[in-house]
Design a protein around this motif. Structure first.
Motif, PDB file in Angstrom:
ATOM      1  N   MET A  75       0.833  -1.206   0.000  1.00 20.67           N
ATOM      2  CA  MET A  75       0.000   0.000   0.000  1.00 20.67           C
ATOM      3  C   MET A  75       0.866   1.254   0.000  1.00 20.67           C
ATOM      4  O   MET A  75       0.574   2.225  -0.698  1.00 20.67           O
ATOM      5  N   PHE A  76       1.932   1.234   0.770  1.00 21.55           N
ATOM      6  CA  PHE A  76       2.866   2.359   0.800  1.00 21.55           C
ATOM      7  C   PHE A  76       3.451   2.581  -0.600  1.00 21.55           C
ATOM      8  O   PHE A  76       3.546   3.715  -1.074  1.00 21.55           O
ATOM      9  N   GLY A  77       3.809   1.489  -1.281  1.00 23.66           N
ATOM     10  CA  GLY A  77       4.317   1.590  -2.650  1.00 23.66           C
ATOM     11  C   GLY A  77       3.273   2.157  -3.604  1.00 23.66           C
ATOM     12  O   GLY A  77       3.594   2.979  -4.475  1.00 23.66           O
ATOM     13  N   ILE A  78       2.025   1.742  -3.445  1.00 24.08           N
ATOM     14  CA  ILE A  78       0.939   2.264  -4.287  1.00 24.08           C
ATOM     15  C   ILE A  78       0.794   3.778  -4.076  1.00 24.08           C
ATOM     16  O   ILE A  78       0.668   4.541  -5.040  1.00 24.08           O
ATOM     17  N   ILE A  79       0.845   4.208  -2.831  1.00 23.52           N
ATOM     18  CA  ILE A  79       0.733   5.642  -2.528  1.00 23.52           C
ATOM     19  C   ILE A  79       1.895   6.418  -3.155  1.00 23.52           C
ATOM     20  O   ILE A  79       1.697   7.471  -3.768  1.00 23.52           O
ATOM     21  N   LEU A  80       3.112   5.886  -3.024  1.00 23.12           N
ATOM     22  CA  LEU A  80       4.265   6.560  -3.635  1.00 23.12           C
ATOM     23  C   LEU A  80       4.149   6.575  -5.160  1.00 23.12           C
ATOM     24  O   LEU A  80       4.501   7.578  -5.801  1.00 23.12           O
TER      25      LEU A  80
END
Length: 116
Positions: A93-98
């Motif tokens: 999810m953190f990667g998706i946000i970035l």
């Protein structure tokens, strides 16, 4: 150009799926920080997804990538020496946000038409 992005996106999905479910020890993957691997994979996936499917909304892209992340973890639960991890999904999810932030920052330069 969109077709090329679609092919690259599908190739990335297949490569990530393979790396996620293989029981083989892959040195480059196993000797790096697992959560960073997850974040980087999903940054790439979100950016490629956005380039390949410009008409999909941000919400749909995020939901589909989270379903993909969950699918990976469910499969890993049944694979020897692998496990289901909510922290991995959090890293995804953190990667998706970035990835979303990157697309927003460079959307004008790349002349993307994104619908939200």
């Amino acid at each position: 150009m969109k077709r090329i992005y679609q092919i690259i996106f599908l190739s990335a999905v297949l490569a990530i799926e393979y790396l996620s479910i293989t029981t083989r020890e892959i040195e480059a993957v196993s000797h790096s920080w697992d959560k960073l691997n997850h974040a980087l994979a999903f940054i790439v996936l979100y950016v490629l997804f956005s380039l390949a499917f410009t008409k999909l909304s941000v919400k749909v892209k995020i939901i589909l990538l989270l379903i993909y992340a969950l699918q990976i973890e469910v499969i890993q639960y049944f694979i020897p020496r692998r496990e289901f991890s909510l922290l991995d999904i959090g890293s995804d999810m953190f990667g998706i946000i970035l990835g979303y932030i990157l697309i927003k920052l460079f959307a004008r330069e790349m002349d993307l038409t994104q619908s939200n």
